[in-house]
Design a protein around this motif. Structure first.
Motif, PDB file in Angstrom:
ATOM      1  N   LEU A  15       0.827  -1.203   0.000  1.00 25.20           N
ATOM      2  CA  LEU A  15       0.000   0.000   0.000  1.00 25.20           C
ATOM      3  C   LEU A  15       0.860   1.252   0.000  1.00 25.20           C
ATOM      4  CD1 LEU A  15      -2.864  -0.863   2.516  1.00 25.20           C
ATOM      5  CD2 LEU A  15      -2.783  -1.158   0.043  1.00 25.20           C
ATOM      6  N   ALA A  18       2.153   3.009  -3.287  1.00 22.80           N
ATOM      7  CA  ALA A  18       1.221   3.557  -4.265  1.00 22.80           C
ATOM      8  C   ALA A  18       1.845   4.741  -4.989  1.00 22.80           C
ATOM      9  CB  ALA A  18      -0.072   3.967  -3.583  1.00 22.80           C
ATOM     10  N   TYR A  55     -12.640  -0.234   2.044  1.00 24.14           N
ATOM     11  CA  TYR A  55     -11.681   0.261   1.055  1.00 24.14           C
ATOM     12  C   TYR A  55     -11.792  -0.547  -0.229  1.00 24.14           C
ATOM     13  CZ  TYR A  55      -7.147   1.012  -1.237  1.00 24.14           C
ATOM     14  OH  TYR A  55      -6.162   1.276  -2.150  1.00 24.14           O
ATOM     15  N   VAL A  57     -10.615  -0.242  -4.612  1.00 25.68           N
ATOM     16  CA  VAL A  57      -9.882   0.503  -5.636  1.00 25.68           C
ATOM     17  C   VAL A  57     -10.378   0.068  -7.006  1.00 25.68           C
ATOM     18  CG1 VAL A  57      -7.960  -1.149  -5.581  1.00 25.68           C
ATOM     19  CG2 VAL A  57      -7.606   1.131  -6.544  1.00 25.68           C
ATOM     20  N   HIS A  73      -9.351   5.445  -5.474  1.00 28.00           N
ATOM     21  CA  HIS A  73      -9.298   4.743  -4.194  1.00 28.00           C
ATOM     22  C   HIS A  73     -10.485   5.206  -3.345  1.00 28.00           C
ATOM     23  CE1 HIS A  73      -5.186   3.095  -4.775  1.00 28.00           C
ATOM     24  NE2 HIS A  73      -5.159   4.075  -5.657  1.00 28.00           N
ATOM     25  N   HIS A  74     -11.404   4.272  -3.093  1.00 31.37           N
ATOM     26  CA  HIS A  74     -12.656   4.562  -2.399  1.00 31.37           C
ATOM     27  C   HIS A  74     -12.541   4.173  -0.921  1.00 31.37           C
ATOM     28  CE1 HIS A  74     -13.579   3.755  -6.607  1.00 31.37           C
ATOM     29  NE2 HIS A  74     -14.831   4.127  -6.486  1.00 31.37           N
ATOM     30  N   TYR A  75     -12.873   5.097  -0.050  1.00 31.46           N
ATOM     31  CA  TYR A  75     -13.006   4.803   1.382  1.00 31.46           C
ATOM     32  C   TYR A  75     -14.460   5.095   1.739  1.00 31.46           C
ATOM     33  CZ  TYR A  75      -7.982   4.388   1.454  1.00 31.46           C
ATOM     34  OH  TYR A  75      -6.691   3.968   1.208  1.00 31.46           O
ATOM     35  N   CYS A  86     -18.835   7.560  -0.121  1.00 32.04           N
ATOM     36  CA  CYS A  86     -17.405   7.303  -0.224  1.00 32.04           C
ATOM     37  C   CYS A  86     -16.626   8.587  -0.490  1.00 32.04           C
ATOM     38  CB  CYS A  86     -17.114   6.340  -1.381  1.00 32.04           C
ATOM     39  SG  CYS A  86     -18.062   4.802  -1.346  1.00 32.04           S
ATOM     40  N   ASN A  92      -3.390   5.626  -1.830  1.00 25.56           N
ATOM     41  CA  ASN A  92      -3.769   5.103  -0.527  1.00 25.56           C
ATOM     42  C   ASN A  92      -2.690   5.321   0.531  1.00 25.56           C
ATOM     43  OD1 ASN A  92      -1.886   3.272  -1.409  1.00 25.56           O
ATOM     44  ND2 ASN A  92      -3.288   1.541  -1.525  1.00 25.56           N
ATOM     45  N   ASN A  94      -0.366   8.275   2.982  1.00 28.25           N
ATOM     46  CA  ASN A  94      -0.742   9.436   3.805  1.00 28.25           C
ATOM     47  C   ASN A  94      -0.556  10.764   3.090  1.00 28.25           C
ATOM     48  OD1 ASN A  94       2.029   9.699   3.883  1.00 28.25           O
ATOM     49  ND2 ASN A  94       2.221   9.285   6.079  1.00 28.25           N
ATOM     50  N   ALA A  96      -1.904  11.028  -0.076  1.00 26.38           N
ATOM     51  CA  ALA A  96      -2.929  10.980  -1.130  1.00 26.38           C
ATOM     52  C   ALA A  96      -3.811  12.213  -1.064  1.00 26.38           C
ATOM     53  CB  ALA A  96      -3.768   9.712  -0.982  1.00 26.38           C
ATOM     54  N   ARG A 198      -1.747  -0.588 -11.990  1.00 26.94           N
ATOM     55  CA  ARG A 198      -2.368  -0.761 -10.679  1.00 26.94           C
ATOM     56  C   ARG A 198      -2.070  -2.150 -10.118  1.00 26.94           C
ATOM     57  NH1 ARG A 198      -7.952  -2.072  -9.117  1.00 26.94           N
ATOM     58  NH2 ARG A 198      -7.766  -3.717 -10.697  1.00 26.94           N
TER      59      ARG A 198
END
Length: 252
Positions: A15, A18, A55, A57, A73-75, A86, A92, A94, A96, A198
């Protein structure tokens, strides 16, 4: 696709690797800002953010500019069985950058929308059955169950910042109007290099995910919006098994 057998530390490393993020314009945080951040963390609540624990993607083309494609990237916060909200980021890690939002609704809720509103929503079956949409880092049975629940759903997605994607120059700040996103509904619409990049970077396998979801085709219903971008790509495309367009409503 990552499996439960892979160590947590190695997956975190995946992760963290990324896409590299360009520096956002502005001065470094001052010591005062840093101190205020610490105080806020201790004294204030972030309750609205805590339920964003899902999470995923995937990839988005812009509806009016399908050549503009991006990794998303979906949270997400699954608020109930029929509705999720979302936040979207361009990575993904820190660093981003928040570049969009997406609302996800079930077919049941979609069917309640006025005809004019439905044009803002894109279908999800192709994203799932093609293997493009993946929930990384969870055991394969749980990941597949998550995708099963998203079958026949729809998304309404706005991207608010072009942070640079697939050769497109990035804007240093969020500029201009928000852009409505759509979905890829045929093989060949998404840039092959984007998918491969990806998968390589995150240790995922789109083709394997697709094979493992073949049985989900039986759940697929015809969906609105499948033909929205049909014919708008220079390269050859072909149908994805199980992805069927909903017949257009008869004109009055």
């Amino acid at each position: 696709m990552p499996t439960a057998g892979r160590g947590a530390a190695s997956f975190i490393a995946v992760l963290a690797s990324a896409a590299c993020m360009a520096q956002v314009p502005g001065e470094p945080k001052s010591s005062k800002t840093a101190a205020l951040k610490v105080g806020a963390k201790l004294l204030q609540s972030n309750a609205p953010l805590q339920p964003f624990d899902v999470y995923m993607v995937g990839f988005h083309p812009m509806k009016d500019r399908p050549d503009l494609q991006m990794e998303a990237h979906h949270y997400c916060h699954q608020m109930n069985q029929d509705f999720a909200q979302c936040t979207l980021f361009d990575g993904n890690g820190n660093k981003a950058r928040l570049n969009g939002i997406e609302y996800i609704i079930s077919a049941k809720l979609f069917d309640t929308l006025p005809a004019a509103e439905k044009a803002f929503w894109h279908p999800h079956n192709a994203e799932i059955l093609s293997g493009q949409l993946i929930a990384p880092g969870i055991p394969a049975p749980a990941e597949k169950a998550s995708m099963r629940q998203k079958m026949n759903s729809y998304g309404k997605t706005w991207h608010v910042w072009n942070t640079g994607h697939e050769g497109m120059p990035a804007d240093p700040l969020p500029l201009g109007s928000a852009m409505l996103a759509s979905s890829f509904n045929r093989d060949g619409e998404a840039l092959p290099a984007m998918l491969a990049k990806r998968d390589r970077r995150m240790g995922l396998n789109t083709a394997q995910a697709r094979r493992q979801r073949t049985d989900l085709q039986a759940l697929a219903r015809p969906q609105s919006g499948v033909d929205t971008l049909n014919g708008k790509f220079a390269r050859q495309t072909k149908d994805i098994p199980g992805v069927v367009a909903q017949p257009a409503a008869p004109s009055r």
